[in-house]
Design a protein around this motif. Sequence first.
Motif, PDB file in Angstrom:
ATOM      1  N   GLU A  29     -17.512   8.603  -6.832  1.00 17.25           N
ATOM      2  CA  GLU A  29     -17.519   9.792  -7.683  1.00 17.25           C
ATOM      3  C   GLU A  29     -18.098   9.531  -9.072  1.00 17.25           C
ATOM      4  O   GLU A  29     -18.760  10.391  -9.662  1.00 17.25           O
ATOM      5  N   THR A  30     -17.859   8.344  -9.602  1.00 15.91           N
ATOM      6  CA  THR A  30     -18.325   8.011 -10.952  1.00 15.91           C
ATOM      7  C   THR A  30     -19.838   8.117 -11.092  1.00 15.91           C
ATOM      8  O   THR A  30     -20.348   8.451 -12.164  1.00 15.91           O
ATOM      9  N   VAL A  31     -20.579   7.837 -10.027  1.00 22.21           N
ATOM     10  CA  VAL A  31     -22.041   7.847 -10.118  1.00 22.21           C
ATOM     11  C   VAL A  31     -22.654   9.056  -9.420  1.00 22.21           C
ATOM     12  O   VAL A  31     -23.868   9.121  -9.265  1.00 22.21           O
ATOM     13  N   ARG A  32     -21.826   9.995  -9.001  1.00 25.76           N
ATOM     14  CA  ARG A  32     -22.346  11.202  -8.360  1.00 25.76           C
ATOM     15  C   ARG A  32     -22.359  12.355  -9.356  1.00 25.76           C
ATOM     16  O   ARG A  32     -21.375  12.610 -10.046  1.00 25.76           O
ATOM     17  N   THR A  33     -23.465  13.032  -9.405  1.00 24.39           N
ATOM     18  CA  THR A  33     -23.632  14.083 -10.421  1.00 24.39           C
ATOM     19  C   THR A  33     -22.841  15.344 -10.098  1.00 24.39           C
ATOM     20  O   THR A  33     -22.695  16.214 -10.955  1.00 24.39           O
ATOM     21  N   ASP A  34     -22.334  15.481  -8.849  1.00 28.10           N
ATOM     22  CA  ASP A  34     -21.615  16.706  -8.499  1.00 28.10           C
ATOM     23  C   ASP A  34     -20.106  16.569  -8.669  1.00 28.10           C
ATOM     24  O   ASP A  34     -19.359  17.426  -8.211  1.00 28.10           O
ATOM     25  N   TRP A  35     -19.646  15.492  -9.321  1.00 27.03           N
ATOM     26  CA  TRP A  35     -18.230  15.358  -9.663  1.00 27.03           C
ATOM     27  C   TRP A  35     -18.067  15.540 -11.163  1.00 27.03           C
ATOM     28  O   TRP A  35     -18.970  15.263 -11.942  1.00 27.03           O
ATOM     29  N   THR A  36     -16.886  15.989 -11.548  1.00 26.00           N
ATOM     30  CA  THR A  36     -16.663  16.327 -12.960  1.00 26.00           C
ATOM     31  C   THR A  36     -16.430  15.077 -13.795  1.00 26.00           C
ATOM     32  O   THR A  36     -15.969  14.047 -13.283  1.00 26.00           O
ATOM     33  N   PRO A  37     -16.700  15.168 -15.090  1.00 28.53           N
ATOM     34  CA  PRO A  37     -16.343  14.060 -15.993  1.00 28.53           C
ATOM     35  C   PRO A  37     -14.857  13.721 -15.932  1.00 28.53           C
ATOM     36  O   PRO A  37     -14.471  12.575 -16.144  1.00 28.53           O
ATOM     37  N   LEU A  38     -14.001  14.723 -15.627  1.00 29.18           N
ATOM     38  CA  LEU A  38     -12.562  14.481 -15.484  1.00 29.18           C
ATOM     39  C   LEU A  38     -12.304  13.412 -14.426  1.00 29.18           C
ATOM     40  O   LEU A  38     -11.569  12.445 -14.664  1.00 29.18           O
ATOM     41  N   ALA A  39     -12.890  13.594 -13.233  1.00 33.83           N
ATOM     42  CA  ALA A  39     -12.688  12.659 -12.131  1.00 33.83           C
ATOM     43  C   ALA A  39     -13.346  11.316 -12.420  1.00 33.83           C
ATOM     44  O   ALA A  39     -12.806  10.262 -12.074  1.00 33.83           O
ATOM     45  N   GLN A  40     -14.506  11.341 -13.060  1.00 35.64           N
ATOM     46  CA  GLN A  40     -15.236  10.094 -13.295  1.00 35.64           C
ATOM     47  C   GLN A  40     -14.501   9.192 -14.282  1.00 35.64           C
ATOM     48  O   GLN A  40     -14.384   7.979 -14.057  1.00 35.64           O
ATOM     49  N   GLU A  41     -13.997   9.753 -15.366  1.00 37.00           N
ATOM     50  CA  GLU A  41     -13.244   8.948 -16.330  1.00 37.00           C
ATOM     51  C   GLU A  41     -11.954   8.423 -15.699  1.00 37.00           C
ATOM     52  O   GLU A  41     -11.567   7.263 -15.902  1.00 37.00           O
ATOM     53  N   PHE A  42     -11.281   9.276 -14.936  1.00 37.74           N
ATOM     54  CA  PHE A  42     -10.057   8.886 -14.243  1.00 37.74           C
ATOM     55  C   PHE A  42     -10.317   7.717 -13.298  1.00 37.74           C
ATOM     56  O   PHE A  42      -9.549   6.740 -13.258  1.00 37.74           O
ATOM     57  N   GLN A  43     -11.397   7.805 -12.539  1.00 35.90           N
ATOM     58  CA  GLN A  43     -11.709   6.742 -11.580  1.00 35.90           C
ATOM     59  C   GLN A  43     -11.990   5.410 -12.271  1.00 35.90           C
ATOM     60  O   GLN A  43     -11.492   4.359 -11.848  1.00 35.90           O
ATOM     61  N   GLN A  44     -12.767   5.441 -13.320  1.00 36.77           N
ATOM     62  CA  GLN A  44     -13.125   4.190 -13.990  1.00 36.77           C
ATOM     63  C   GLN A  44     -11.890   3.471 -14.531  1.00 36.77           C
ATOM     64  O   GLN A  44     -11.732   2.262 -14.344  1.00 36.77           O
ATOM     65  N   THR A  45     -10.991   4.203 -15.181  1.00 31.53           N
ATOM     66  CA  THR A  45      -9.794   3.567 -15.731  1.00 31.53           C
ATOM     67  C   THR A  45      -8.842   3.124 -14.623  1.00 31.53           C
ATOM     68  O   THR A  45      -8.290   2.014 -14.662  1.00 31.53           O
ATOM     69  N   LEU A  46      -8.628   3.977 -13.606  1.00 27.67           N
ATOM     70  CA  LEU A  46      -7.720   3.647 -12.513  1.00 27.67           C
ATOM     71  C   LEU A  46      -8.186   2.396 -11.768  1.00 27.67           C
ATOM     72  O   LEU A  46      -7.385   1.488 -11.483  1.00 27.67           O
ATOM     73  N   TYR A  47      -9.468   2.324 -11.438  1.00 29.33           N
ATOM     74  CA  TYR A  47      -9.971   1.170 -10.696  1.00 29.33           C
ATOM     75  C   TYR A  47      -9.854  -0.111 -11.531  1.00 29.33           C
ATOM     76  O   TYR A  47      -9.538  -1.182 -11.005  1.00 29.33           O
ATOM     77  N   GLU A  48     -10.133   0.011 -12.806  1.00 24.87           N
ATOM     78  CA  GLU A  48     -10.009  -1.167 -13.665  1.00 24.87           C
ATOM     79  C   GLU A  48      -8.570  -1.683 -13.673  1.00 24.87           C
ATOM     80  O   GLU A  48      -8.334  -2.896 -13.618  1.00 24.87           O
ATOM     81  N   MET A  49      -7.608  -0.785 -13.718  1.00 24.60           N
ATOM     82  CA  MET A  49      -6.207  -1.196 -13.707  1.00 24.60           C
ATOM     83  C   MET A  49      -5.846  -1.879 -12.385  1.00 24.60           C
ATOM     84  O   MET A  49      -5.200  -2.937 -12.367  1.00 24.60           O
TER      85      MET A  49
END
Length: 769
Positions: free
Chosen positions: A621-641
Motif C-alpha cells: 500500500e505504501t507504494v501504490r498511488t490508489d491508497w490514502t496517505p492515512l494507510a501509507q503512514e500507518f503501514q510504514q510506522t507499524l512495519y517498522e515497529m
Amino acid sequence: MLWVKTDQGPARLLVHGDKPVCFVPSDVQRQADNALRTANLQVDWKPLPLKTFQQQSLCACYTQTIRDSLQVSKVLNNDGIEVFEGDIRLADRFLMERFIRGGITFTGVAKDKMGHTEYSQVKAKATDYVPKLSIVSLDIECSEKGVLYSVGLHSDMDSRVIMIGEPKESEEGEQWIQWVESEKALLLALEAWFIQYDPDIIIGWNVIDFDFRLLLKRAEWNAISLRIGRGKQTPHWRQSTQNPNQGFISIPGRVVLDGIDTLKTATYNFRSWSLDSVAQELLGEGKHIHNVHDRMAEINHMFKNDKLSLAKYNLQDCKLVTRIFEYTHLLEFAIERSRLTGVELDRVGGSVAAFTNLYLPQLHRAGYVAPNLAGENWIASPGGYVMDSSPGLYDSVLVLDFKSLYPSIIRSFRIDPMGLVEGLLQDEGKQPNQAISGFRGGQFHREKHFLPAMIEELWSARDQAKRNGEKAFSQAIKIIMNSFYGVLGSSGCRFFDHRLASSITMRGHEVLSVTKDLIEDNGYNVIYGDTDSVFVSLGKSHTQEEADIVGNQLVKSINAEWIRRLKDDFNLECYLELEYETHYHKFLMPTIRGSETGSKKRYAGLIIQDGKEKLIFKGLETVRTDWTPLAQEFQQTLYEMVFHGQDPDEYIRDYTNKTLAGVFDDRLVYRKRLRRNLDEYQKNIPPQVRAARMADEMNAKLGRPLQYQHKGVIEYVFTTSGSEPKEYRQSPIDYNHYLEKQLKPVADGILPFIGKHFDDITAPQMGLF
C-alpha cells in the motif's frame, strides 16, 4: 531534407537521388507492375539479391515521390500482393542504411540562408559528433476559455515573459517583462524571439498537448502563421488517430521535448504527473497555487490586477521545468538514446523504432528484408517466471539477482530473428544437430545472427558508462538493452515471432527453477522468485558480514555450475551471471488478502544502507498511488515497529482513535486516474467515477470548465453518502470506511505473523465512538 546542428550553427541538408523503395516477390512482379500502371503510378523495378524469411526472391520497387510510395502499398495490397518494408520512411531509411545515429558528417554545396546554412547535393555518413544544444523552457498562461495572457521563456540566452497589457508605474522597471498590446502582438513577439535567439530545443510541461496546441489555435484565430521554425517555417501539427487528447508537433529545425513524456521514456514514475507534484518530489519546490480552480481564479485576478505577480508565476513554471531537466539529466538521456539507436530526440517510447533502426541495415546486408507485422492470429508468449511464495516474517533473507537476465539469455543462446530463420533451415536436415534448440520449436543458428553482438556492444558500453559515472548514458543503454525482449514479444514489431519471445521467457523459467534447486541443494530455503531474482531465507538472523559471506559463496558456486551446464549441454559460452544484491535483516512475505496463500510481487523488508536502516516496500500500500496517505503512514510506522520487535498495540489504538476523531482528515484523500472518458462508464460505476461526475455537475453549476469528461485524475473522500470529490464534499466523512478499508487490511497484512489481529486490538476502543 534533414535539419542538423553543427559547430557553425544550424544547417539544412537537401538530399537528392534517394528514392522511396519497397520490395515485392519476384514471381508477382508482372502482376504488380500491371496493377500500378492501371493506377497511373510510375515505378522503376530492380532485381536484388534479397529474400524474405520464407526464402522468396524479391524485386525492389522505386517511386519518384513519397506520395506515390504511399499509394503503391495500398494498390498492391488491394490486389492481394504482399509488399515488404513499404512503411519505412525515406528519411529513416537514408539514415539507418548509413548507420547514422545522432552524429552525422556530410559534404555538399553550401548556401547562406537566414539564420542557417543550406547544403545541396549532400553526401553523408555516421560520426560520433555531439553538438552543444541551446534550450528554452516555454510556458503559457491563459484564461479558462483559452485566450492568451502571457508566454514565459527561460533560457541561458534570454529569460522573459511576454505579457499583454500596459505596465503600472511600479512595473515599468521590470526589464524582463515585454509588454504587448494584444494577443496577436504577443504571438508576433514570440515569433521575433525565436528568430533572434534561435534555440535548438524547446522544453515544457505538457507543452505539446496544451501550450503548442493552444498557441497554434490562437495563431489561426488571429490569422497569423506563427513562423517559429528555422527559416521562418511554420510548425506542423498532427493529431493522434488513437487518442483525441494527444497530438504531435514538428517545428522545422527544432525539437520539442515534453517533460512528462521524456521522464516516462526514461522510466521515471510519480504519484502525480502535475508539475507541482514532480517538482516537489524531485526539487523540494513547487508551484504557489495548487487547486485548479483556485489557480484559474488567481490567474484571472493577477492578469486584471497584478500582472507582475502573474509574470513571476509564469516564469517560475519555466524555471521549474528547466531545473527538472537539469536534475534528471533528461536532455543528456535523450541525446544518448538517439546516439545509441538513431531514434529522434523527441520520439516518445520508440523501442520498436530503435530495434528496427539497429537491426534492419544489418539484415539487408545478410540478404534479407524484414517481415511485415503479424496479423490478428498471433500467439502470445509466456511472461516472466514468478514462483509461489512462502508467506512469513523472516530473519535474514538474501536476494540473488541475475544481471540483465533476458539480454544474457539472448547472448548465451544466440536468440535472433535471422538466427531463427537460418536455424530452422538447418533443422530441416541440411546440417543436422548444428542449431541451438529454443522453445516452442525455435532453433537458432550458431553463427548467423546479429542480436547477441548488439547486446554485447551495449553491455560493454554500459559497464564503461558506469565506470565513468555517466548516469544518463548508463540508463539509456539499460532501457534499450532490456527493451529488446519486449520488442520481440510485441505484435507491434515486424520481427515478432512467438518462438523468439518464448525462447527467452521459457529459458528464464528454466534458469530460475534450476537455480532454486541449486540453492536448496546448498541447504537454504528459496521462499520466492520473480523473473530474474530469487529470495533465499538463511533460516536465522545473520549479521551483515555473515550474510555477505553466504551470498557471495552461493553466487560463485551457482555461476560456476551454469558455465559448466552450458558448455556440456550446448557447447556454448555462458553469459548468465547471478549477483548477490541485498540482505534483508527482516523480511515480510504476506499472504493474498483473505487467504493463506502467499502473495506475488508484494513484500517488505528492512535493510541497512550506508550504516542507516531503510524500509523497502514492493507492491504494498505504501507504494501504490490508489491508497490514502492515512494507510501509507500507518503501514510504514507499524512495519517498522514489528521489524524491531516492538509491541504495536498502543500505536494501533492511538492511530485508530485519532482517525475517528478527525485528527487525520487531511490524509483521507483517494487519488485515482480515470482510464476512460466519463460517459463510457455505464454499468459498473466505481467510486472515482461517481466522485468525478459529482465534481463536474458542480463545475457546471458554478460556470467552471468541466474537468473529468475526458479521463483525468480525481481526488475524493468517502463520506456517509459514498464517494464525493474532495473540493465539493457535502456529507460527513465515513470514518468506519477508512478503518475497515484502509487501516485494517494494512494491519492484518503483518499482525497475524506475530499472533495479533487488528479487530482484537481495536475492539475495546470502538465502543467509545
